[in-house]
Design a protein around this motif. Structure first.
Motif, mmCIF file in Angstrom:
data_model
loop_
_atom_site.group_PDB
_atom_site.id
_atom_site.type_symbol
_atom_site.label_atom_id
_atom_site.label_comp_id
_atom_site.label_asym_id
_atom_site.label_seq_id
_atom_site.Cartn_x
_atom_site.Cartn_y
_atom_site.Cartn_z
ATOM 1 N N LEU A 186 0.849 -1.187 0.000
ATOM 2 C CA LEU A 186 0.000 0.000 0.000
ATOM 3 C C LEU A 186 0.887 1.240 0.000
ATOM 4 N N ARG A 187 0.565 2.186 -0.916
ATOM 5 C CA ARG A 187 1.315 3.434 -0.995
ATOM 6 C C ARG A 187 0.352 4.610 -0.989
ATOM 7 N N VAL A 188 0.883 5.770 -0.587
ATOM 8 C CA VAL A 188 0.086 7.004 -0.580
ATOM 9 C C VAL A 188 0.883 8.097 -1.276
ATOM 10 N N TRP A 189 0.197 8.851 -2.140
ATOM 11 C CA TRP A 189 0.815 9.998 -2.807
ATOM 12 C C TRP A 189 -0.097 11.203 -2.671
ATOM 13 N N HIS A 190 0.532 12.387 -2.563
ATOM 14 C CA HIS A 190 -0.205 13.649 -2.503
ATOM 15 C C HIS A 190 0.673 14.726 -3.140
ATOM 16 N N PRO A 191 0.080 15.746 -3.790
ATOM 17 C CA PRO A 191 0.889 16.798 -4.422
ATOM 18 C C PRO A 191 1.847 17.488 -3.466
ATOM 19 N N GLN A 192 1.503 17.558 -2.188
ATOM 20 C CA GLN A 192 2.358 18.242 -1.212
ATOM 21 C C GLN A 192 3.088 17.255 -0.301
ATOM 22 N N LEU A 193 3.186 15.993 -0.759
ATOM 23 C CA LEU A 193 3.833 14.971 0.061
ATOM 24 C C LEU A 193 5.290 15.326 0.361
ATOM 25 N N GLU A 194 5.651 15.233 1.620
ATOM 26 C CA GLU A 194 7.035 15.461 2.038
ATOM 27 C C GLU A 194 7.803 14.149 1.880
ATOM 28 N N GLY A 195 8.870 14.182 1.077
ATOM 29 C CA GLY A 195 9.607 12.954 0.821
ATOM 30 C C GLY A 195 8.984 12.182 -0.327
ATOM 31 N N GLY A 196 9.534 11.004 -0.609
ATOM 32 C CA GLY A 196 9.062 10.221 -1.740
ATOM 33 C C GLY A 196 7.882 9.322 -1.403
ATOM 34 N N GLU A 197 7.149 8.974 -2.428
ATOM 35 C CA GLU A 197 5.996 8.086 -2.264
ATOM 36 C C GLU A 197 6.393 6.732 -1.690
ATOM 37 N N GLN A 198 7.572 6.233 -2.097
ATOM 38 C CA GLN A 198 8.001 4.915 -1.627
ATOM 39 C C GLN A 198 8.185 4.866 -0.115
ATOM 40 N N ALA A 199 8.441 6.026 0.504
ATOM 41 C CA ALA A 199 8.606 6.064 1.960
ATOM 42 C C ALA A 199 7.308 5.742 2.691
ATOM 43 N N THR A 200 6.175 5.817 1.984
ATOM 44 C CA THR A 200 4.878 5.528 2.605
ATOM 45 C C THR A 200 4.489 4.058 2.452
ATOM 46 N N ALA A 201 5.290 3.283 1.701
ATOM 47 C CA ALA A 201 4.922 1.900 1.382
ATOM 48 C C ALA A 201 4.853 1.035 2.635
ATOM 49 N N ARG A 202 3.853 0.183 2.680
ATOM 50 C CA ARG A 202 3.681 -0.773 3.775
ATOM 51 C C ARG A 202 3.040 -2.033 3.233
ATOM 52 N N GLN A 203 3.301 -3.149 3.894
ATOM 53 C CA GLN A 203 2.714 -4.419 3.486
ATOM 54 C C GLN A 203 1.383 -4.613 4.200
ATOM 55 N N LEU A 204 0.422 -5.151 3.460
ATOM 56 C CA LEU A 204 -0.915 -5.297 4.005
ATOM 57 C C LEU A 204 -1.527 -6.596 3.483
ATOM 58 N N ALA A 205 -2.127 -7.371 4.396
ATOM 59 C CA ALA A 205 -2.821 -8.595 4.014
ATOM 60 C C ALA A 205 -4.311 -8.286 3.910
ATOM 61 N N VAL A 206 -4.871 -8.535 2.746
ATOM 62 C CA VAL A 206 -6.293 -8.268 2.504
ATOM 63 C C VAL A 206 -7.050 -9.594 2.551
ATOM 64 N N PRO A 207 -8.111 -9.682 3.347
ATOM 65 C CA PRO A 207 -8.888 -10.924 3.408
ATOM 66 C C PRO A 207 -9.660 -11.154 2.113
ATOM 67 N N SER A 208 -9.982 -12.412 1.837
ATOM 68 C CA SER A 208 -10.751 -12.721 0.630
ATOM 69 C C SER A 208 -12.190 -12.252 0.754
ATOM 70 N N SER A 209 -12.636 -12.007 1.982
ATOM 71 C CA SER A 209 -13.970 -11.466 2.218
ATOM 72 C C SER A 209 -13.910 -10.588 3.460
ATOM 73 N N GLY A 210 -14.380 -9.347 3.339
ATOM 74 C CA GLY A 210 -14.329 -8.430 4.469
ATOM 75 C C GLY A 210 -13.355 -7.297 4.222
ATOM 76 N N ALA A 211 -13.172 -6.457 5.228
ATOM 77 C CA ALA A 211 -12.365 -5.246 5.077
ATOM 78 C C ALA A 211 -11.210 -5.212 6.063
ATOM 79 N N VAL A 212 -10.173 -4.482 5.668
ATOM 80 C CA VAL A 212 -9.046 -4.230 6.558
ATOM 81 C C VAL A 212 -8.828 -2.722 6.598
#
Length: 237
Positions: A186-212
């Motif tokens: 999962l990554r986040v980008w914004h026009p005023q982001l401080e630093g690079g987009e890759q610095a926001t990267a994180r690993q996330l496990a998504v269930p086959s049914s339901g929300a995280v």
């Protein structure tokens, strides 16, 4: 050509209708409704983006990239980046790579749209109305839009390599739905982001049914856009 289908069990009352000869239309309508229904086995990410003061961040693009790769049967299609009241609308437009973007000018003056961004360099010389051909954005990256006539007009097109993305609203929240279960980056980008987009990267496990839930805090730099000119009749243009 092989087709992927799922088993459909027809309620008894519809089987009776079909066998009684009421049939073809009822059966077709039933099949259309069942096939159009959302996949109950899909997962979703409920993202929330805030700044370091805890305030919600609007216009942040949240992207989920599957660990297994970004292959998708989706068809990006055509999106629209409007020009209204001497501004790009929306200010941030997220699209999937392969999307064609139309640039209608709904102002009563002409604009000259351009970008020098490495992901897509293009120019739409001074025009009004809608250009005949949309612009193809086939390379992932961030495209900064400008207008040669109005210096304060700045917009952004975020081109995602993944079909799984969404933009936050005023409440800083966005939902990425219809995701196959599995591991994602999962990554986040914004026009005023401080630093690079890759610095926001994180690993996330998504269930086959339901929300995280996924909450992200980002730093923002000041908005350095040029000051908007005065309103017409007061020295504006």
């Amino acid at each position: 050509m092989a087709m992927c289908t799922r088993s459909l069990k027809m309620p008894a009352r519809y089987r009776r209708s079909v066998s009684a000869g009421v049939g073809g239309g009822v059966l077709a309508a039933l099949l259309a409704l069942l096939l159009a229904a959302p996949d109950a086995t899909a997962g979703e990410i409920r993202a929330a983006v805030r700044d370091r003061d805890g305030k919600p961040v609007a216009d942040a693009v949240v992207v989920a990239v599957p660990a297994a790769g970004t292959a998708s049967a989706s068809h990006p299609g055509v999106a629209e980046e409007d020009q209204r009241n001497k501004e790009f609308v929306p200010h941030v437009l997220p699209v999937q790579a392969g999307t064609r973007v139309s640039f209608p000018n709904n102002d009563n003056i002409r604009h000259h749209v351009y970008s020098f961004s490495p992901a897509k360099t293009f120019e739409l010389p001074l025009y009004s109305g809608t250009p005949a051909s949309p612009v193809l954005f086939d390379k992932p990256g961030v495209i900064v839009l400008g207008c040669n006539i109005h210096d304060w007009m700045v917009g952004y097109i975020y081109v995602s390599e993944s079909p799984h993305f969404a933009k936050t609203g005023a409440d800083g929240k966005a939902t990425l739905g219809g995701l196959p279960g599995g591991d994602y980056t999962l990554r986040v980008w914004h026009p005023q982001l401080e630093g690079g987009e890759q610095a926001t990267a994180r690993q996330l496990a998504v269930p086959s049914s339901g929300a995280v839930d996924a909450a992200t805090t980002i730093g923002l730099v000041p908005d350095f856009r040029a000051r908007r000119a005065p309103t017409p009749g007061r020295g504006g243009y």
